[in-house]
Design an enzyme around this catalytic site. Structure first.
Site, PDB file in Angstrom:
ATOM      1  N   TYR A 151      -0.154 -77.202  42.512  1.00 14.44           N
ATOM      2  CA  TYR A 151      -0.660 -75.820  42.439  1.00 14.44           C
ATOM      3  C   TYR A 151      -1.375 -75.613  41.101  1.00 14.44           C
ATOM      4  O   TYR A 151      -2.494 -75.075  41.056  1.00 14.44           O
ATOM      5  CB  TYR A 151       0.475 -74.799  42.619  1.00 14.44           C
ATOM      6  N   THR A 186       3.847 -60.310  45.526  1.00 15.18           N
ATOM      7  CA  THR A 186       3.036 -60.185  46.752  1.00 15.18           C
ATOM      8  C   THR A 186       3.732 -61.065  47.801  1.00 15.18           C
ATOM      9  O   THR A 186       4.913 -61.371  47.663  1.00 15.18           O
ATOM     10  CB  THR A 186       1.604 -60.717  46.499  1.00 15.18           C
TER      11      THR A 186
HETATM   12  P1  NDP Z   1      -0.724 -63.398  49.215  1.00 16.42           P
HETATM   13  O1  NDP Z   1       0.016 -64.477  49.889  1.00 16.42           O
HETATM   14  O2  NDP Z   1      -0.175 -62.013  49.284  1.00 16.42           O
HETATM   15  O3  NDP Z   1      -2.247 -63.362  49.717  1.00 16.42           O
HETATM   16  C1  NDP Z   1      -2.973 -64.542  49.922  1.00 16.42           C
HETATM   17  C2  NDP Z   1      -4.267 -64.204  50.650  1.00 16.42           C
HETATM   18  O4  NDP Z   1      -5.023 -65.409  50.790  1.00 16.42           O
HETATM   19  C3  NDP Z   1      -4.014 -63.652  52.046  1.00 16.42           C
HETATM   20  O5  NDP Z   1      -4.891 -62.574  52.289  1.00 16.42           O
HETATM   21  C4  NDP Z   1      -4.352 -64.820  52.953  1.00 16.42           C
HETATM   22  O6  NDP Z   1      -4.901 -64.351  54.175  1.00 16.42           O
HETATM   23  C5  NDP Z   1      -5.425 -65.554  52.138  1.00 16.42           C
HETATM   24  N1  NDP Z   1      -5.483 -66.960  52.517  1.00 16.42           N
HETATM   25  C6  NDP Z   1      -4.538 -67.911  52.308  1.00 16.42           C
HETATM   26  N2  NDP Z   1      -4.904 -69.068  52.865  1.00 16.42           N
HETATM   27  C7  NDP Z   1      -6.110 -68.850  53.451  1.00 16.42           C
HETATM   28  C8  NDP Z   1      -7.013 -69.653  54.212  1.00 16.42           C
HETATM   29  N3  NDP Z   1      -6.730 -70.940  54.491  1.00 16.42           N
HETATM   30  N4  NDP Z   1      -8.160 -69.102  54.656  1.00 16.42           N
HETATM   31  C9  NDP Z   1      -8.450 -67.813  54.392  1.00 16.42           C
HETATM   32  N5  NDP Z   1      -7.653 -66.995  53.683  1.00 16.42           N
HETATM   33  C10 NDP Z   1      -6.489 -67.506  53.231  1.00 16.42           C
HETATM   34  O7  NDP Z   1      -0.865 -63.852  47.681  1.00 16.42           O
HETATM   35  P2  NDP Z   1      -1.557 -63.165  46.395  1.00 16.42           P
HETATM   36  O8  NDP Z   1      -2.242 -61.905  46.742  1.00 16.42           O
HETATM   37  O9  NDP Z   1      -0.546 -63.157  45.327  1.00 16.42           O
HETATM   38  O10 NDP Z   1      -2.608 -64.308  46.035  1.00 16.42           O
HETATM   39  C11 NDP Z   1      -3.997 -64.073  45.909  1.00 16.42           C
HETATM   40  C12 NDP Z   1      -4.561 -65.025  44.877  1.00 16.42           C
HETATM   41  O11 NDP Z   1      -3.952 -64.756  43.613  1.00 16.42           O
HETATM   42  C13 NDP Z   1      -4.289 -66.500  45.157  1.00 16.42           C
HETATM   43  O12 NDP Z   1      -5.439 -67.249  44.803  1.00 16.42           O
HETATM   44  C14 NDP Z   1      -3.137 -66.831  44.222  1.00 16.42           C
HETATM   45  O13 NDP Z   1      -3.099 -68.190  43.879  1.00 16.42           O
HETATM   46  C15 NDP Z   1      -3.486 -65.956  43.037  1.00 16.42           C
HETATM   47  N6  NDP Z   1      -2.402 -65.648  42.128  1.00 16.42           N
HETATM   48  C16 NDP Z   1      -1.247 -65.081  42.571  1.00 16.42           C
HETATM   49  C17 NDP Z   1      -0.219 -64.797  41.684  1.00 16.42           C
HETATM   50  C18 NDP Z   1       1.084 -64.251  42.109  1.00 16.42           C
HETATM   51  O14 NDP Z   1       2.066 -64.355  41.333  1.00 16.42           O
HETATM   52  N7  NDP Z   1       1.207 -63.618  43.257  1.00 16.42           N
HETATM   53  C19 NDP Z   1      -0.399 -65.050  40.251  1.00 16.42           C
HETATM   54  C20 NDP Z   1      -1.652 -65.670  39.902  1.00 16.42           C
HETATM   55  C21 NDP Z   1      -2.615 -65.920  40.808  1.00 16.42           C
HETATM   56  P3  NDP Z   1      -4.552 -64.913  55.629  1.00 16.42           P
HETATM   57  O15 NDP Z   1      -3.172 -65.491  55.591  1.00 16.42           O
HETATM   58  O16 NDP Z   1      -4.699 -63.717  56.535  1.00 16.42           O
HETATM   59  O17 NDP Z   1      -5.623 -65.913  55.872  1.00 16.42           O
HETATM   60  C1  8X3 Z   2       1.054 -67.697  40.470  1.00 15.93           C
HETATM   61  C2  8X3 Z   2       1.772 -67.658  39.176  1.00 15.93           C
HETATM   62  O1  8X3 Z   2       3.694 -68.700  37.902  1.00 15.93           O
HETATM   63  O2  8X3 Z   2       4.174 -67.763  40.088  1.00 15.93           O
HETATM   64  O3  8X3 Z   2      -0.222 -68.198  40.302  1.00 15.93           O
HETATM   65  O4  8X3 Z   2       2.964 -69.842  39.898  1.00 15.93           O
HETATM   66  S1  8X3 Z   2       3.214 -68.537  39.295  1.00 15.93           S
END
Ligand code: NDP
Ligand code: 8X3
Length: 250
Positions: A151, A186
């Site tokens: 990741y 989330t």
């Molecule tokens: P969620 O799981 O709540 O949302 C993820 C989103 O990505 C969903 O809308 C999902 O839609 C979409 N997604 C996942 N796989 C696919 C795919 N193969 N094709 C199209 N869409 C896809 O997570 P977050 O909102 O937390 O994550 C959003 C971004 O933020 C990510 O890039 C994550 O790595 C990043 N992030 C998150 C953090 C956290 O702690 N939550 C911290 C730092 C970064 P669907 O399943 O409908 O396709």
């Molecule tokens: C998501 C942040 O630290 O939960 O990108 O992996 S962590």
């Protein structure tokens, strides 16, 4: 005329909250994800505020990505803002026990998916000589934590691509910036732990994590700066978090 924002991963978490925040500020939206019922719900909810077009595709499927972008109606075709947000962690295992399927998912979605979507949208921005690409990285793009191996690698790649896009697209007047959140509550951990809600909830126990709306507010701030201002790289954590592994818990 309203600006169009194209948001991947709008069915949940940060992407969904960002769609809501930008709709409140008069952006029109192209919302993307795989879960059609969630896209329909969001389209209906935000339809009262702005124009919304939804696209259902898997970012891993390059043909589907390009076909989806071709389907965008002319009213939405001038994309001013691309938010490369779709992504997830899959698994949390030491490198020697990692699953090949999880590795493929993270590299294919977080890195290659982001590239495919960008490749489909960038020519439009070049033709316009304007545009703003926001790449959602992570604190995992800046440091590596135990069991985060692949990741973290995928998010380090997002960080590199963010820098590379900014350099290569500079000549076209396109803004490119990365936003790197720490822990945000989330569906992220639920996906990481393959639907194990109890384990997912424990990740956020004992401190106040960021919420999706915190990141949506920041994205809104970033995309509403005057055009000569580009927020190139932004790391944001909850006050309780000092690094990937240092979190002040009750
Ligand atoms: P969620 O799981 O709540 O949302 C993820 C989103 O990505 C969903 O809308 C999902 O839609 C979409 N997604 C996942 N796989 C696919 C795919 N193969 N094709 C199209 N869409 C896809 O997570 P977050 O909102 O937390 O994550 C959003 C971004 O933020 C990510 O890039 C994550 O790595 C990043 N992030 C998150 C953090 C956290 O702690 N939550 C911290 C730092 C970064 P669907 O399943 O409908 O396709
Ligand atoms: C998501 C942040 O630290 O939960 O990108 O992996 S962590």
């Amino acid at each position: 005329m309203k600006k169009t924002a194209f948001i991947t991963g709008a069915t949940s978490g940060i992407g969904r909250a960002t769609a809501k925040r930008l709709a409140q500020d008069g952006f029109q939206l192209v919302i993307c994800g795989r879960r059609q019922e969630r896209l329909d719900e969001l389209q209906e909810e935000l339809g009262a505020l702005t124009e919304v077009y939804s696209l259902n595709f898997d970012v891993r499927d390059k043909e589907a990505v390009f076909k989806a972008v071709e389907r965008i109606p002319s009213e939405f075709a001038k994309i001013e803002v691309l938010i490369n947000n779709a992504g997830n962690a899959h698994g949390l295992d030491p490198i020697e026990n990692g699953s090949l399927e999880d590795w493929d998912a993270m590299i294919d979605i977080n890195v290659k998916g982001l590239l495919y979507v960008s490749k489909a949208i960038i020519p439009k921005m070049i033709a316009q000589q304007s545009g703003h690409i926001i790449n959602i990285g992570s604190t995992a793009a800046k440091e590596v934590y135990p069991n985060g191996n692949v990741y973290c690698a995928s998010k380090h790649a997002v960080d590199a691509l963010n820098q590379g896009m900014r350099i290569d697209l500079n000549q076209y007047g396109i803004r490119v910036g990365g936003i790197h959140p720490g822990m945000v509550e989330t569906e992220f951990s639920e996906v990481r732990f393959k639907g194990d809600k109890e384990r997912a909830e424990k990740v956020y126990h004992g401190f106040q994590p960021l919420c999706a709306e915190d990141i949506a507010d920041i994205i809104h701030f970033v995309v509403t700066r005057p055009y000569h201002v580009n927020i190139a790289d932004l790391v944001v954590m909850s006050t309780a978090q000092a690094s990937s592994t240092i979190v002040k818990k009750d």
